[in-house]
Design an enzyme around this catalytic site. Structure first.
Site, PDB file in Angstrom:
ATOM      1  CG  ASP A 237      -5.116   0.577   1.442  1.00 31.22           C
ATOM      2  OD1 ASP A 237      -4.506  -0.378   1.954  1.00 31.22           O
ATOM      3  OD2 ASP A 237      -4.617   1.315   0.565  1.00 31.22           O
TER       4      ASP A 237
ATOM      5  NE  ARG B  51      -1.566   3.704   3.237  1.00 28.11           N
ATOM      6  CZ  ARG B  51      -2.386   2.747   3.693  1.00 28.11           C
ATOM      7  NH1 ARG B  51      -2.306   1.520   3.190  1.00 28.11           N
ATOM      8  NH2 ARG B  51      -3.241   2.987   4.650  1.00 28.11           N
TER       9      ARG B  51
HETATM   10  C1  SIN Z   1      -0.025  -0.976   1.809  1.00 25.97           C
HETATM   11  O1  SIN Z   1      -0.768  -1.939   1.966  1.00 25.97           O
HETATM   12  O2  SIN Z   1      -0.443   0.175   1.791  1.00 25.97           O
HETATM   13  C2  SIN Z   1       1.461  -1.202   1.617  1.00 25.97           C
HETATM   14  C3  SIN Z   1       1.767  -1.700   0.258  1.00 25.97           C
HETATM   15  C4  SIN Z   1       3.253  -1.837   0.036  1.00 25.97           C
HETATM   16  O3  SIN Z   1       4.040  -1.526   0.925  1.00 25.97           O
HETATM   17  O4  SIN Z   1       3.644  -2.261  -1.048  1.00 25.97           O
END
Ligand code: SIN
Length: 280
Positions: free
Chosen positions: A101, A268
Site C-alpha cells: 500500500d 479499510r
Molecule cells: C486494497 O488494495 O487495499 C484492496 C484489497 C482488496 O480489496 O482485497
C-alpha cells in the site's frame, strides 16, 4: 486467551486466528500474542467479526496510529475508514494489481486492515505474497546487487491509477490528482523482525534511483515475476465479517477481479509506518 488458535493458511504466508472476539477490547496479553502471530505470518485473518466502525477503529488503534488514504475520502462519520467498493456496473476493482500500500509515500504505512461487509457469492478473493521469501530465494549475486539500490515509487503508474478511478469519481479528496513519488531501499530491513524483505512492486515502482526506466526494466520485470511465485503466496476467501490485517513492510496483496456484475463492499483502515531502512 488460552482458546486462541493460530492456523497457517499456506506454507508461505497468512494465518487464520480463532477464538478471539475483536468487538471486545483486547487485553495486553492477547494483543502481544496477536502481534507476534502477525510478525510470524505477515497477514492475519479473522472470521465472523461484524464490527461496527467504532469497534473496528478501536481494534486498529491497539496496533498503531491510524492514517488517512491520500486519494479517497473516508466514511462520512468515520473519515479514517475508507470504503473499498466495486459496484455491479463497474469493471475495474480497487487494488487489483500486486502492490504494497502507498509505497509512493515518503513514509509508507506499516499495515492495513480490511473488513468485509458485502462479498460476491463467488470470486473477489485477495492474494497475499511473502516478500521475505521473495528476497531470501534470490541468488547471492542478485542480493548483492539489490542491496545497494533504491527504487523510485510513483502514484501515477497507469495500472494502479486505473484501479482508483471509480472511487475517486465517487468520493475523491480535493487533492486526489496530486502526484506522490518516493525513493526507498529495494531491500528493506523490517524494523521489528530484523529480516530483509524485497520492497519493489509492479503497481508503484518505476525505476531504480539514478537509472532510467529502460535501464531498470529488465531487473524489475524479473523481480515482479519472481516475487509473486505461487509458493510465496496464499489466497483468502472472504465472507461478510472476515477481517484481514497485513504488514505492508514485508507482504504484498492483489484483489482478484473475477466477479463482474456483482457488488463487493469492504472497509479499510491504514496504520502509520516509518521510513523504510535498507540493508546491504
Ligand atoms: C486494497 O488494495 O487495499 C484492496 C484489497 C482488496 O480489496 O482485497
Amino acid at each position: 486467551m488460552s482458546d486462541i488458535g493460530i492456523h497457517p493458511v499456506s506454507g508461505a504466508v497468512g494465518a487464520e486466528i480463532t477464538g478471539v472476539d475483536l468487538a471486545t477490547g483486547l487485553d495486553d496479553q492477547t494483543l502481544g500474542m496477536l502481534r507476534q502471530a502477525w510478525l510470524d505470518h505477515l497477514v492475519l485473518f479473522f472470521r465472523d467479526q461484524p464490527l461496527t466502525p467504532a469497534q473496528f477503529l478501536a481494534f486498529a488503534r491497539r496496533f498503531g496510529t491510524i492514517i488517512e488514504y491520500p486519494f479517497v475520502k473516508g466514511l462520512d462519520d468515520y473519515p479514517e475508514i475508507i470504503p473499498v467498493v466495486k459496484l455491479e456496473r463497474e469493471r475495474i476493482n480497487f487494488g487489483g494489481v500486486w502492490h504494497s500500500d502507498t509505497a509512493y509515500l515518503d513514509v509508507p504505512p506499516m499495515a492495513s486492515m480490511l473488513l468485509a461487509r458485502e462479498v460476491p457469492s463467488a470470486g473477489g478473493d485477495t492474494l497475499f505474497a511473502n516478500m521475505y521469501l521473495a528476497y531470501e530465494t534470490l541468488s547471492e549475486g542478485m542480493k548483492r546487487l539489490l542491496g545497494g539500490l533504491r527504487a523510485v515509487n510513483s502514484s501515477s503508474k497507469a495500472d494502479a491509477s486505473r484501479t482508483r478511478e471509480d472511487r475517486i469519481a465517487e468520493r475523491g479528496r480535493a487533492d486526489a490528482r496530486a502526484l506522490y513519488e518516493a525513493a526507498h531501499p529495494v531491500v528493506r530491513v523490517h524494523p521489528e523482525t530484523g529480516r530483509k524483505a524485497l520492497y519493489v512492486n509492479v503497481a508503484h515502482t518505476v525505476r531504480f534511483d539514478g537509472m532510467t526506466e529502460e535501464e531498470s526494466a529488465p531487473i524489475l520485470t524479473f523481480l515482479y515475476r519472481h516475487q509473486v511465485r505461487p509458493e510465496f503466496t496464499c489466497r483468502f476467501r472472504w465472507q461478510p465479517g472476515s477481517l484481514a490485517f497485513w504488514d505492508n513492510r514485508c507482504a504484498q496483496h492483489n484483489a482478484v477481479n473475477d466477479y463482474a456484475g456483482h457488488r463487493r463492499v469492504m472497509h479499510r483502515i491504514t496504520l502509520a509506518g516509518d521510513g523504510p531502512v535498507g540493508g546491504a
